[in-house]
Design an enzyme around this catalytic site. Structure first.
Site, PDB file in Angstrom:
ATOM      1  N   VAL A  21      18.018  74.764 119.892  1.00  0.00           N
ATOM      2  CA  VAL A  21      17.042  74.881 120.966  1.00  0.00           C
ATOM      3  C   VAL A  21      15.706  74.410 120.406  1.00  0.00           C
ATOM      4  O   VAL A  21      15.288  74.834 119.327  1.00  0.00           O
ATOM      5  CB  VAL A  21      16.907  76.332 121.469  1.00  0.00           C
ATOM      6  CG1 VAL A  21      15.908  76.412 122.620  1.00  0.00           C
ATOM      7  CG2 VAL A  21      18.266  76.881 121.894  1.00  0.00           C
ATOM      8  N   CYS A  22      15.059  73.494 121.126  1.00  0.00           N
ATOM      9  CA  CYS A  22      13.707  73.063 120.773  1.00  0.00           C
ATOM     10  C   CYS A  22      13.665  72.522 119.339  1.00  0.00           C
ATOM     11  O   CYS A  22      14.439  71.652 118.971  1.00  0.00           O
ATOM     12  CB  CYS A  22      12.740  74.230 121.003  1.00  0.00           C
ATOM     13  SG  CYS A  22      10.999  73.782 121.123  1.00  0.00           S
TER      14      CYS A  22
END
Length: 306
Positions: free
Chosen positions: A109-110
């Site tokens: 994520v990210c």
């Protein structure tokens, strides 16, 4: 079989990067799907970007091919190129590599995509990250194919998502892939996420795209269709579930969903599920049977109109 979801936490982890996917898989477990959540880190106490310290284990659970390893993102100061990867123990990157090499799935994520890149898992693969970090990810890992303006990518069991809240979209996508779109829609509704987004596609899942209304009667009918979309559902059965007449249901359903009839909504769910099955190797004929069509002719007609 229980699926272990293992989050690798790094110093400065963003709480939503972690909590969003954890909430999705935890809610799926509450609904009876076999998920077991684990949290590991190089040190037991992990400071978060928002100041809340997190407790994690330092021993890795034994992983199988059906288990999922996720790296949530962390706060990256500006300019990002000045900040090294906040993982110092080579064993963490070894664990990422070993799990993928054994046939497991890894996700980020990210900013967590940087950890996958440092482990060599982005080379030759499509990936993404937060829009502010895409240039730096491409510079650090020139063999990676950084895709811009998407919510998430999947490429050979390497799954990456964009900024922060997109981790929820990624997790719902993975739940849908394992258990079908009805399971993902059930989780999303419980989390009050009415606009699940679908990777590079601009449209949301039909189960959620038509859920932004406030008509409880229509929500009850949609709940029934969502769970039993592969079965014959006469209008009288649906009207009975909603406690209204057939005519009232048809008018209210159309008003709430932007013009759909209950049958058209059901067909849309069947088509979406069939497209998912076909994209994963099913034939048109087998996909048609799986979603409730007597033969493939209706599915082919619906596909030609979409």
């Amino acid at each position: 079989m229980t699926c272990r979801i293992v989050f690798l936490l790094v110093p400065g982890v963003h709480l939503l990067d972690l909590a969003g996917p954890a909430q999705v898989f935890g809610t799926a477990a509450d609904f009876g799907h076999p998920y077991e959540l684990h949290y590991v880190a190089e040190r037991e106490l992990v400071p978060s970007a928002q100041g809340l310290p997190l407790q994690a284990g330092t021993d890795w659970p034994e992983l199988g091919v059906d288990d999922l390893l996720i790296v949530p993102g962390w706060r990256v100061p500006d300019p990002p190129a000045t900040v090294p990867l906040p993982l110092h123990d080579p064993a963490s990157l070894d664990a990422l590599r070993a799990h993928h090499a054994a046939g497991g799935t890894v996700a980020s994520v990210c900013a967590g995509a940087e950890a996958l890149g440092a482990a060599g898992l982005l080379d030759g693969r499509r990936c993404t990250t937060h829009h502010d970090l895409q240039d730096d990810l491409a510079r650090r890992h020139p063999r990676a194919h950084v895709v811009r303006d998407v919510l998430y990518t999947t490429d050979d069991r390497v799954v990456t998502s964009a900024g922060i809240a997109s981790g929820i979209d990624l997790a719902l996508h993975l739940v849908a892939g394992r258990h079908g779109p009805a399971a993902a829609a059930q989780v999303a509704r419980d989390m009050v996420v009415y606009a699940r987004r679908n990777g590079h596609e601009p449209q949301a899942s039909a189960m959620l795209r038509h859920r932004s209304h406030l008509d409880d009667t229509i929500h009850r009918v949609q709940d029934l269709i969502d769970v039993r979309f592969a079965e014959p559902l006469p209008l009288a059965t649906l009207a009975g579930a909603g406690g209204v007449s057939e005519r009232t249901l048809t008018r209210a359903f159309s008003r709430a969903t932007g013009g759909l009839t209950p049958l058209r909504y059901q067909q849309t769910l069947r088509l979406e599920r069939a497209e998912h099955l076909i994209s994963h190797g099913a034939t048109v004929e087998s996909a048609a049977r799986e979603v409730g069509f007597d033969d493939a002719r209706m599915l082919r007609r619906l596909r030609s109109r979409s």
